[in-house]
Design an enzyme around this catalytic site. Sequence first.
Site, short mmCIF file in Angstrom:
data_model
loop_
_atom_site.label_atom_id
_atom_site.label_comp_id
_atom_site.label_asym_id
_atom_site.label_seq_id
_atom_site.Cartn_x
_atom_site.Cartn_y
_atom_site.Cartn_z
N LYS A 117 0.85 -1.21 0.00
CA LYS A 117 0.00 0.00 0.00
C LYS A 117 0.88 1.25 0.00
O LYS A 117 1.91 1.29 0.68
CB LYS A 117 -0.91 -0.04 1.23
CG LYS A 117 -1.95 1.08 1.31
CD LYS A 117 -2.86 0.85 2.54
CE LYS A 117 -3.91 1.92 2.72
NZ LYS A 117 -4.77 1.68 3.90
N SER B 199 -9.72 1.78 3.04
CA SER B 199 -8.85 2.52 2.17
C SER B 199 -7.83 1.67 1.42
O SER B 199 -7.28 2.13 0.42
CB SER B 199 -8.11 3.60 2.97
OG SER B 199 -7.25 3.02 3.93
N SER C 265 -9.70 -0.75 7.22
CA SER C 265 -9.20 -0.56 5.86
C SER C 265 -8.54 -1.76 5.20
O SER C 265 -8.26 -1.72 4.01
CB SER C 265 -8.22 0.60 5.82
OG SER C 265 -8.95 1.80 5.71
N1 GLN Z 1 -13.05 3.79 6.71
C1 GLN Z 1 -12.40 4.23 7.92
C2 GLN Z 1 -12.06 5.69 7.80
O1 GLN Z 1 -12.46 6.28 6.86
C3 GLN Z 1 -11.19 3.40 8.21
C4 GLN Z 1 -10.03 3.78 7.39
C5 GLN Z 1 -8.80 2.99 7.72
O2 GLN Z 1 -8.87 1.95 8.35
N2 GLN Z 1 -7.66 3.53 7.29
O3 GLN Z 1 -11.44 6.26 8.62
#
Ligand code: GLN
Length: 493
Positions: free
Chosen positions: A78, A153, A177
């Site tokens: 990532k 994400s 994410s």
């Molecule tokens: N969807 C969650 C957020 O928007 C988690 C994102 C993540 O785990 N980086 O913060």
Amino acid sequence: MFRVRDQLRALIDGSKTSQALVDACLARIARDDRGDDGIGAFLDVDDAGARAIAAASDARRATGQTRGPLDGVVVAVKDNLCQRGRPTTAGSRVLAGWRAPYDATCVARLRAAGAVVVGKTNLDEFGMGSSTERSAFFVAKNPWDRARTPGGSSGGAAAAVAAGFGGAGLGTDTGGSVRQPAAFCGVVGVKPTYGRVSRHGVVAFASSLDQVGVVADDVFGAALLLSAVAGVDPHDATTSTRPLPSLLGDDVGGAGVRGLRVGVPRGLWAEGGVEDVILRALDESCARLAADGAVIVDVALPHAAHAVATYYVLATAEASSNLSRYEGIRYGPRRGPPEGGGAELGALYEATRALFGAEVRRRILLGTFVLSAGFYDAYVAQAQRVRRRIALDFHDAFGAADVLLLPTTPTLPFRLGDKTSDPLAMYLGDLFTLPASLAGLPAASVPVGTTTAGGPTTLPLGLQLVGRPFDEPTLFRALRALAVDVTLPGDVT
Ligand code: GLN
């Protein structure tokens, strides 16, 4: 797909070299990832670097000096994880053009194990999002249906694995994410216990929640990757000194899930909001586990319903602090006036911070607000209390159960654009992944089947398991029993 298991087998039996695997992977990326219709999983592909690492791996294998099971296996990382000399953008224009001066510990460990990093995967800016639509560069699409989101994400990482652009990848999971995109793309995604994997070299979002996780096309691949990257690191004081026990087949003797108590916190979705097809998959999975000898028990997580509010206070507060480092001087190209202080310094900050996308700005503003003197007690301190309650709920539930089973997401992968104008709807989709994040617990999503309930296309179904702190072995024991192999329609291996 491009399973770690299959790559490993081909390398061991000599039917493929690592260079051949890299070439096949690069050809797939060139064919399927680029252009308007492409999946958009990668922000950067390192053709030359991957070929060179693969050649070195092949040379080691030829002389019997392989470094272990990941040597020569193609993986993706990532783009919020630093890889020395490579662009690391975290999906943000603020970091466009910035090259990491060092490897994140997790990337260094993968490389030390001989894995071939083929590229950096797409993400919502700084990890803030659940659909990869908040990437500053381009949207990633779900390989099962390109009109839908791969989740986020770590949407790029999950899409890359599902599309066969690499057998596995590293992601990060602050509030889901890794698990949510894994569910949406039909792959395995594991977030270990907070402290299992070093955060050194991870672009920080919310430090008390951020964890490096793994995505892979099966449980075996996830276990190999997690075992390679876990462990104490002097660069991250929150890493644990506990060694990670074997995640692979300690039940080869046949124990399976016999006698394992699987807790299901049904109260969390008693008020509805979860698509029927997901609840049906959950019931079928319970029946399958019970048939294998597991004992299904009811558990309660009474405070977990507040996880969304709690998380979006604490994560934004931490983000507003973490992101203050982007002032245009230390990272990325300088965009303001070249010299001087005073008003010019202010202009430099403004020019730099104008590069943040709308979602990141919203979170910095929200986080700064909840941290401000007059509101701290009402928001941050209160959220910290609720976080503690959620952790205690889990502690109690683990008195009656060894592992918990719940949905990963309330919905199937949604259509691109469906939630971009409604941030709250996007946040609410995180309800099932946030509690384990707030409690720092190991949690994973695995595919349990496919469905056509969402429309004409076949879509994957994923469910989530949550384990006791540092009990990844039991989590993996349950994962192996729960996982069902799903293959992208039309996929060729
Ligand atoms: N969807 C969650 C957020 O928007 C988690 C994102 C993540 O785990 N980086 O913060």
